[in-house]
Design a protein around this motif. Structure first.
Motif, short mmCIF file in Angstrom:
data_model
loop_
_atom_site.label_atom_id
_atom_site.label_comp_id
_atom_site.label_asym_id
_atom_site.label_seq_id
_atom_site.Cartn_x
_atom_site.Cartn_y
_atom_site.Cartn_z
N SER A 191 0.66 -1.17 -0.01
CA SER A 191 0.17 0.09 0.20
C SER A 191 1.04 1.21 0.16
CB SER A 191 -1.04 -0.47 1.45
OG SER A 191 -0.42 -0.16 2.33
N THR A 192 2.28 1.03 0.29
CA THR A 192 2.76 2.65 -0.30
C THR A 192 2.89 3.17 -1.34
OG1 THR A 192 4.59 0.66 1.45
CG2 THR A 192 5.50 2.95 0.88
N GLY A 193 2.89 4.07 -0.98
CA GLY A 193 2.66 5.59 -2.37
C GLY A 193 1.16 4.62 -2.86
N ARG A 194 0.23 4.06 -2.94
CA ARG A 194 -0.79 4.19 -3.34
C ARG A 194 -2.14 4.65 -2.67
NH1 ARG A 194 0.09 0.37 -7.37
NH2 ARG A 194 2.22 -1.22 -7.37
N VAL A 195 -2.71 5.14 -3.44
CA VAL A 195 -4.38 5.50 -3.18
C VAL A 195 -5.13 4.80 -4.35
CG1 VAL A 195 -5.07 8.67 -2.74
CG2 VAL A 195 -2.69 8.54 -2.19
N HIS A 196 -5.90 4.75 -3.40
CA HIS A 196 -7.91 4.52 -3.88
C HIS A 196 -7.17 3.72 -5.54
CE1 HIS A 196 -9.45 6.67 -1.72
NE2 HIS A 196 -9.40 8.22 -1.49
N GLY A 197 -5.45 2.44 -4.82
CA GLY A 197 -5.30 2.35 -5.97
C GLY A 197 -4.44 2.29 -6.93
N ALA A 198 -4.01 3.56 -6.75
CA ALA A 198 -3.27 4.34 -7.95
C ALA A 198 -1.61 4.60 -7.35
CB ALA A 198 -3.98 5.63 -8.48
N ARG A 199 -0.94 4.49 -8.30
CA ARG A 199 0.42 4.74 -7.55
C ARG A 199 1.00 5.53 -7.85
NH1 ARG A 199 5.75 0.51 -10.00
NH2 ARG A 199 7.63 3.04 -9.68
N THR A 200 1.27 6.42 -7.07
CA THR A 200 1.45 7.98 -6.93
C THR A 200 2.50 8.43 -7.14
OG1 THR A 200 1.52 7.80 -4.52
CG2 THR A 200 -0.99 8.58 -5.33
N PHE A 201 3.92 7.92 -6.89
CA PHE A 201 5.04 8.02 -7.31
C PHE A 201 5.43 8.08 -8.35
CE2 PHE A 201 4.77 3.78 -5.17
CZ PHE A 201 5.80 3.15 -5.96
N TYR A 202 6.81 8.74 -8.77
CA TYR A 202 7.38 8.42 -10.03
C TYR A 202 8.80 8.20 -9.40
CZ TYR A 202 2.98 9.46 -13.53
OH TYR A 202 2.28 9.32 -13.81
N ASP A 203 9.23 8.78 -8.78
CA ASP A 203 11.10 8.77 -7.85
C ASP A 203 11.39 7.75 -6.87
OD1 ASP A 203 11.04 10.33 -10.75
OD2 ASP A 203 10.88 12.26 -9.50
N ALA A 204 11.93 7.86 -6.60
CA ALA A 204 12.51 7.40 -5.61
C ALA A 204 12.39 8.00 -4.35
CB ALA A 204 13.78 6.85 -5.46
N ILE A 205 12.80 9.69 -4.39
CA ILE A 205 12.69 10.77 -3.60
C ILE A 205 10.88 10.67 -2.91
CG2 ILE A 205 12.65 12.60 -4.73
CD1 ILE A 205 14.67 13.43 -3.44
#
Length: 256
Positions: A191-205
């Motif tokens: 679930s880390t970095g996900r909101v309502h099933g969407a992956r919200t991050f693009y970069d490691a930072i």
């Protein structure tokens, strides 16, 4: 046999009798405050050259820069844009075909390369040039990694730390390992970095301040040696399996 060490007349017998080559690929990118930026290509080349020595198959020079733009905020990270990477890898692989190689193992140690190596392999297979398959060391021994480390981490975590402690201990900043854990993202799940099933991050930072994941304090050179031996065994067996296949059986099946 390491291709770059040989004179061209001495390679003739290999190409007359063998048709398989190992191509190591990694990256040059941040791996936290404690590991060198060459972590991935050091690991890839170590596996490929060890497998070549054990099996007698040919190992090519390493592709040291991969698809790593998602680490670009950290000093020193280098990357190739994905289309350029795919075209380059395809080109150098076709070079091997001109010498009679018709099957390749991409010995890969960077997750950002995976989908692009699969795409290159598909191109080469679809036009009948060769069968090229991607091998990622940690995917061959997932159960052993989970037994050794409570939080292995997908990047710069204890599994990569342990391998570099084993392969190149002089490049590990042992005094920064606790800082790597404390300044990174030690605990995470699906679930880390996900909101309502969407992956919200693009970069490691976007998810880790210092670029790494997992608990690096679990790592040790002994654990790295164990991981290396276990994964190397899988790589050698993969090469032998691939060498045993009829080439026609590796090509795409006909239309139904």
């Amino acid at each position: 046999m390491y291709l770059a060490d040989e004179a061209w007349p001495d390679l003739e017998s290999y190409f007359e009798s063998e048709s398989l080559a190992l191509v190591p690929l990694g990256s040059t990118e941040q791996h936290g405050p404690h590991l060198p930026e060459g972590t991935d290509h050091i690991i890839a080349e170590s596996f490929a050259r060890a497998a070549a020595e054990e099996t007698g198959y040919l190992c090519t020079p390493t592709v040291n820069i991969g698809v790593s733009s998602h680490h670009r905020q950290f000093h020193g990270t280098m990357w190739a844009d994905a289309p350029a990477f795919r075209d380059y890898v395809e080109s150098v692989t076709r070079n091997l075909a001109s010498h009679g190689i018709d099957r390749v193992v991409y010995v890969n140690a960077h997750g950002g390369n995976v989908e692009h190596l699969r795409e290159v392999g598909r191109r080469l297979r679809d036009d009948g040039t060769m069968y090229a398959i991607e091998w990622m060391w940690d995917e061959s021994i997932t159960e052993r990694i989970e037994e050794l480390f409570e939080t292995p981490g997908p990047h710069g975590g204890p599994k990569e730390t342990a391998l570099i402690q084993h392969l190149a201990p002089e490049l590990v900043h042992e005094d920064r390992i606790a800082d790597a854990r404390d300044g990174g993202l030690a605990e995470f799940d699906e679930s880390t970095g996900r909101v309502h099933g969407a992956r919200t991050f693009y970069d490691a930072i976007d998810t880790t301040d210092n670029g790494v994941f997992g608990d690096q304090t679990d790592a040790s050179a002994d654990a790295g040696a164990e991981l290396f031996t276990a994964a190397l065994d899988h790589l050698c067996r993969l090469c032998d399996w691939l060498d045993d296949q009829r080439f026609d059986d590796l090509l795409p099946k006909g239309h139904v």
